[in-house]
Design a protein around this motif. Structure first.
Motif, PDB file in Angstrom:
ATOM      1  N   THR A  65      -4.807   5.068  -6.714  1.00 22.55           N
ATOM      2  CA  THR A  65      -5.502   3.782  -6.755  1.00 22.55           C
ATOM      3  C   THR A  65      -4.871   2.896  -7.816  1.00 22.55           C
ATOM      4  OG1 THR A  65      -7.114   4.615  -8.364  1.00 22.55           O
ATOM      5  CG2 THR A  65      -7.696   4.790  -6.021  1.00 22.55           C
TER       6      THR A  65
ATOM      7  N   THR B 295       0.810  -1.222   0.000  1.00 21.58           N
ATOM      8  CA  THR B 295       0.000   0.000   0.000  1.00 21.58           C
ATOM      9  C   THR B 295       0.845   1.275   0.000  1.00 21.58           C
ATOM     10  OG1 THR B 295      -0.155  -0.036   2.416  1.00 21.58           O
ATOM     11  CG2 THR B 295      -1.918  -1.137   1.185  1.00 21.58           C
TER      12      THR B 295
ATOM     13  N   THR C 210      -1.409  10.191  -3.074  1.00 23.82           N
ATOM     14  CA  THR C 210      -2.326   9.063  -2.939  1.00 23.82           C
ATOM     15  C   THR C 210      -2.806   8.660  -4.324  1.00 23.82           C
ATOM     16  OG1 THR C 210      -4.303  10.457  -2.699  1.00 23.82           O
ATOM     17  CG2 THR C 210      -3.091   9.888  -0.680  1.00 23.82           C
TER      18      THR C 210
ATOM     19  N   SER D 228      -4.369   2.415  -2.873  1.00 24.99           N
ATOM     20  CA  SER D 228      -5.513   1.628  -2.423  1.00 24.99           C
ATOM     21  C   SER D 228      -6.143   0.955  -3.631  1.00 24.99           C
ATOM     22  CB  SER D 228      -6.536   2.518  -1.707  1.00 24.99           C
ATOM     23  OG  SER D 228      -7.001   3.543  -2.578  1.00 24.99           O
TER      24      SER D 228
END
Length: 527
Positions: A510, A464, A508, A487
């Motif tokens: 995905t 992660t 951040t 994520s």
């Protein structure tokens, strides 16, 4: 416990408090009375009456006799939360008159104090959970294609290793063959060189070299003797008494002054020294030239001179039209003649006829170059195999591309996020960059260093986070670095950019690579 709340409750309600109230499901079977209506503390410290359990008085050292009250310190209370998810809160928050949000069923307070909202919360939670499941199902399908790519890559790398193994074996044989040819060519070249050294020209060069070396040696001896004799005569010249009429000494001094070009010492009138130089033959070296050029001549490489001489002597003179057959042929026949001539010369060369004097030195050089080229190709093949083996080792490594190779597909994939002034780019497993949108310098934010070091390889949490370090140094600050927090998602994308500390960024994003499949699609949470 709040006194007025107790007064508001009927005594039978308190007396009827479930002995297992506040007990988590894992310990429900422990809260059963013995045949003698007693109960043992969970730590085994003592035996108490069954009626003393959940009586709002702490009897056990571990507080296990009061799971549903706040009588014992440092204990916990379990909220069943029927219709939602059970949870645990500190016992100190039980019966404090406040409705804890964690206990949506209101079981942490007396009945009727807190209304139950578990059904509504459970419905929201189930919808959220179903959306997450749907996301994971979609993402896991994409992840499955990444895994399939890894298996194809594994097959490709295995074939590459096998092919390179065969290529290396073939090239090793070629290198050995060319090594033998090069050594034989060098041996022939050495023999040919020894033959050429027997030529009168080379022998004359050696003789002249020896003569020059001997002359230089004798020349140095004479210079040393002349220097010593000059010192003696200078001493005599400056120290003799001219009033002492010794004609032999006087003639010696006068003779030395004339030879050395010195003025007559002790004469009242000095005659001008004659500087008439002897006319030298053209091309003859003077003393300075001898001093400078003689060493160069003696250090010359006579073997190289011999080979250069052979090249010049053996090189054909410029073509004369007299010997150019094409000059006498009609234009229509010239192409046929050239084709025929080249074919004949080719066969003569193969048969060793008419090739002229072979240049063994050139053949040796060509053989050595072919051997060197073959060695270089072998090294490239070995390096290619080594790289393929390393890639194959990393492919399904938990520390590298994951136990299923799901991250290999993303190796080198570049993700970008435009924040207005800058575009942040992360090329996975390579480098992160900060690129100005209005012109200026692009800064490196670091190169890939590691996964999440706070988790173990193979665990989901391990993948992660990625660390990118050793970026461009900030002015009056540290080197730039990035922590990429990932994520599960159906797309590979960057979502947010934040500078947590000076020149330390958190991004951040995905990726489907984190969408592991659901353990049991048919099983639903029982709430």
């Amino acid at each position: 416990m709040i006194p007025w709340l107790l007064l508001a409750l009927p005594l039978p309600a308190l007396a009827a408090l479930d002995k297992a109230h506040g007990v988590p499901p894992s310990l429900q079977d422990k809260y059963v009375a013995t045949s003698s209506r007693t109960w043992n503390c969970l730590d085994g410290s003592r035996e108490i009456a069954w009626s003393a359990v959940n009586d709002d008085y702490c009897d056990c050292a571990d507080g296990s006799d009061e799971p549903g009250t706040s009588a014992c310190p440092d204990t916990t209370f379990y909220c069943k939360n029927e219709g939602h998810i059970g949870t645990t809160i500190p016992s100190s928050r039980v019966n404090d008159g406040l409705c804890e949000p964690e206990c949506c069923d209101g079981s942490d307070e007396a009945p009727g104090v807190c209304p139950s909202s578990c059904r509504e919360l459970g419905e929201v939670h189930r919808k959220k959970l179903e959306a997450e499941r749907k996301l994971r199902r979609t993402g896991s399908k994409i992840r499955a294609t990444y895994i399939a790519f890894a298996h194809k890559e594994k097959k490709r790398l295995e074939e590459l290793v096998a092919d390179s193994e065969r290529e290396i074996t073939s090239r090793e044989q070629e290198v050995e063959k060319l090594r033998d040819l090069a050594e034989r060519a060098e041996s022939l070249s050495a023999a040919e060189l020894e033959r050429k050294k027997q030529s009168p020209l080379y022998q004359s060069l050696l003789t002249h070299h020896t003569a020059l070396k001997s002359l230089r040696k004798e020349h140095k001896k004479h210079l040393e003797k002349e220097r010593a004799l000059g010192e003696i005569l200078d001493s005599l010249r400056t120290g003799y008494n001219p009033n002492y009429q010794d004609m032999a000494v006087l003639e010696s001094v006068r003779g030395w002054e004339s030879l050395a070009g010195l003025p007559h010492i002790n004469d009242e009138v000095h005659a001008e020294t004659s500087n008439v130089e002897e006319e030298e033959e053209e091309g003859i070296w003077n003393a300075d030239q001898i001093e400078k050029e003689l060493d160069r001549l003696l250090n010359a490489d006579h073997v190289s001179l011999l080979l250069e001489h052979d090249k010049i002597v053996g090189h054909p003179s410029s073509h004369s039209i007299l010997f150019d057959v094409t000059a006498y042929l009609p234009d229509s026949l010239i192409p046929t003649y050239i084709t025929c001539r080249d074919s004949v010369l080719s066969w003569l060369h193969v048969l060793g006829i008419g090739a002229g004097v072979s240049d063994t030195s050139a053949e040796s050089n060509r053989a050595r170059q072919a051997f060197s080229d073959a060695e270089h190709s072998l090294k490239l093949a070995i390096e290619e195999q080594r790289t393929a083996r390393e890639d194959l080792s990393d492919l399904f490594s938990p520390e590298a591309f994951g136990p299923e190779g799901e991250w290999k597909k993303l190796d080198g994939l570049c993700l970008e996020k435009n924040t207005g002034d800058y575009t942040y780019e992360v090329c996975l497993f390579e480098e992160a960059r900060q690129k100005p949108n209005k012109g200026g310098t692009t800064f490196s934010l670091g190169k890939f260093t590691s996964w999440n070091q706070l988790a173990k390889p193979g665990e989901l949490e391990y993948y992660t986070k990625q660390r990118y370090t050793q970026g461009t140094k900030c002015w009056n600050g540290p080197q730039r670095s990035v922590e990429l927090v990932l994520s599960c998602g159906t797309e590979n994308a960057l979502l947010t950019v934040a500078e947590l500390e000076k020149c330390e960024y958190q991004l951040t994003g995905t990726t489907p690579a984190l969408c592991r499949p659901l353990e049991d699609e048919s099983r639903k949470d029982e709430l």
